[in-house]
Design an enzyme around this catalytic site. Structure first.
Site, PDB file in Angstrom:
ATOM      1  N   ASN A  73      41.236  37.751   4.899  1.00  0.00           N
ATOM      2  CA  ASN A  73      40.131  38.404   4.204  1.00  0.00           C
ATOM      3  C   ASN A  73      40.139  37.984   2.740  1.00  0.00           C
ATOM      4  O   ASN A  73      41.162  38.098   2.050  1.00  0.00           O
ATOM      5  CB  ASN A  73      40.241  39.924   4.302  1.00  0.00           C
ATOM      6  N   ASP A 113       7.335  -0.830  11.815  1.00  0.00           N
ATOM      7  CA  ASP A 113       6.664   0.362  11.274  1.00  0.00           C
ATOM      8  C   ASP A 113       5.883   1.105  12.361  1.00  0.00           C
ATOM      9  O   ASP A 113       4.872   1.745  12.090  1.00  0.00           O
ATOM     10  CB  ASP A 113       5.722  -0.035  10.130  1.00  0.00           C
ATOM     11  N   ASN A 136      41.060  23.774  -7.273  1.00  0.00           N
ATOM     12  CA  ASN A 136      41.585  22.589  -6.582  1.00  0.00           C
ATOM     13  C   ASN A 136      41.616  21.333  -7.440  1.00  0.00           C
ATOM     14  O   ASN A 136      42.105  20.297  -7.000  1.00  0.00           O
ATOM     15  CB  ASN A 136      40.768  22.317  -5.314  1.00  0.00           C
ATOM     16  N   ARG A 165       0.816  -1.221   0.000  1.00  0.00           N
ATOM     17  CA  ARG A 165       0.000   0.000   0.000  1.00  0.00           C
ATOM     18  C   ARG A 165       0.846   1.265   0.000  1.00  0.00           C
ATOM     19  O   ARG A 165       0.341   2.351  -0.299  1.00  0.00           O
ATOM     20  CB  ARG A 165      -0.941  -0.013   1.209  1.00  0.00           C
TER      21      ARG A 165
END
Length: 455
Positions: free
Chosen positions: A375, A103, A384, A15
């Site tokens: 910064n 369940d 990379n 179901r």
């Protein structure tokens, strides 16, 4: 006394209309069967066996880190047959076994503890979890005699008196192991469905003058899931329960109905969470944080005083008093230091960012070690990947990276160095240096008129 648990997780769940085994559908971010396992653990049931069948490999994969054993039910021939398939697990054991369905994610650990105590204190051979319903249509009725269970009668077999009973069987049990194993040998499938029913064990025990008890539990805790509709109902109940716990613990949820917090998430006092946030997995959010609307955080540690706006943080660590977002993406294995700034449209991947470093906007940092008080100007990219492999970049303390800089890994930028805007850096930048990696500007006067491009 020895105590163990069997969790029934072999059903297909037609179901649900899904290729995923029913017990692996998630409620508040965690598979239902894992909810049940974790509840058993909290209730001090450490030896857990899962009966698997349909989708067995997927169930094993999803439960592999939870230290459980498995029994295999090749054909789904009823709940009694499922326990027969687990006889090897029960072999030579003495004590108590609790039997749960995979369940049923709403059961509370304290209820499981109470079930075991009820079973032990009364000397029952079996204790059944039951619920009281105003409309028990379709459920098996609990017929009592002098307070204990006499029998369970399926709805279709009830007489008029039995139909008036509103105590129903929730399908959760506690058994004396030796009595259960002996009764399993006497089970048969002489019924229209040709299946072996665990409820028939009750009849076998009663026929041998054994006492069977029952413990009434709020129906909400016993709710099973057989469809997407029921899954949504259980999700809503558990989410409300989780959110209420955090509210009671001192967390502010601006709109609890639209805040999605996983079952294993921890949140500290005085943290404020706005609607639209999804907090998943083993995430820990400490005190005095602010989560503005629409972030996703999974399996991460957020230290105290952090502010997050509309961002994604996965499997990472964010330091104290740091701000993230809006629209930042912090990918797995990243560590952000204290008092740092990760701004809008910044992506961090598998990198370490030091304390007080500012990465304010439009920047990608991947596979890097970045020091303190740095910064990053707008548009910085750590390059990379060369098409074959990933390489590391190291940036020291107090480095200033100018706007639109490319750092081509592997490369190192030493402490107190500056990089001019628009540079492409391929070699080491020494400490205290200014690096300029761009072509010298050349102006060609009169070029527009010569090309006829003037408008």
């Amino acid at each position: 006394m020895y105590k163990c648990a069997i969790i029934l997780a072999a059903g297909e769940g037609k179901r649900m209309k899904s290729t995923t085994p029913k017990v692996l559908h998630k409620v508040c971010g965690k598979e239902m069967v894992n909810h049940v396992i974790d509840i058993m653990r909290i209730a001090d049931l450490s030896d857990i066996n899962i009966v698997i069948g349909k989708g067995a490999d997927k169930v094993k994969e999803s439960t592999r880190f939870r230290d459980v054993s498995y029994s295999y039910q090749d054909k789904q021939l009823g709940t009694g047959h499922a326990i027969i398939c687990a006889k090897e697990f029960l072999k030579h054991k003495k004590g108590i076994v609790a039997i749960f369905n995979g369940d049923v994610p709403l059961m509370r650990a304290e209820t499981v503890k109470k079930l075991i105590e009820t079973h032990e204190n009364n000397g029952y051979k079996c204790t059944i979890v039951t619920s009281l319903l105003n409309d028990p249509t379709g459920y098996g009725r609990i017929v009592r005699r002098e307070g204990v269970v006499d029998k369970i009668v399926e709805h279709k077999d009830c007489n008029k008196e039995e139909l008036s009973i509103n105590e129903i069987n929730a399908g959760i049990y506690c058994f004396d192991i030796e009595s259960l194993v002996k009764s399993l040998d006497k089970l048969n499938n002489n019924n229209a469905q040709g299946e072996y029913y665990l409820t028939d064990v009750i009849e076998i025990l009663r026929s041998e003058d054994n006492t069977v008890g029952a413990m009434i539990v709020d129906y909400e805790e016993t709710m099973g899931v057989n469809s997407r509709v029921e899954l949504a109902e259980v999700e809503k109940i558990l989410r409300n329960r989780i959110n209420k716990k955090h509210l009671e613990n001192g967390v502010t949820l601006i709109d609890a109905e639209n805040t999605y917090i996983g079952a294993d998430v921890q949140i500290g006092q005085d943290t404020i969470i706005y609607p639209g946030n999804a907090i998943e997995g083993k995430t820990v959010i400490k005190e005095n944080c602010v989560l503005y609307p629409n972030s996703r955080i999974k399996d991460s540690i957020i230290e105290q005083g952090v502010s997050i706006q509309s961002s994604v943080i996965l499997e990472s660590h964010i330091g104290e008093e740091t701000t993230v977002g809006p629209f930042a993406y912090i990918r797995p294995e990243s560590t952000i230091g204290k008092h740092a700034r990760i701004g809008d449209f910044v992506e961090i991947k598998k990198s370490t960012i030091g304390d007080n470093t500012k990465v304010s906007h439009l920047t990608y940092i991947g596979d890097a070690e970045v020091g303190e008080d740095c910064n990053f100007g707008c548009g910085t990219v750590i390059v990379n990947y060369d098409g074959k492999a990933k390489y590391k970049t190291k940036i020291g303390n107090r480095a200033f990276i100018g706007c639109n800089t490319n750092l081509v890994a592997p490369v190192e930028v030493k402490d107190n160095s500056y990089i001019a805007a628009g540079s492409t850096i391929t070699n080491e930048v020494p400490e205290g240096s200014l690096a300029i990696g761009r072509a010298k500007q050349k102006n060609i006067e009169g070029w527009v008129d010569k090309k006829g491009l003037k408008k």
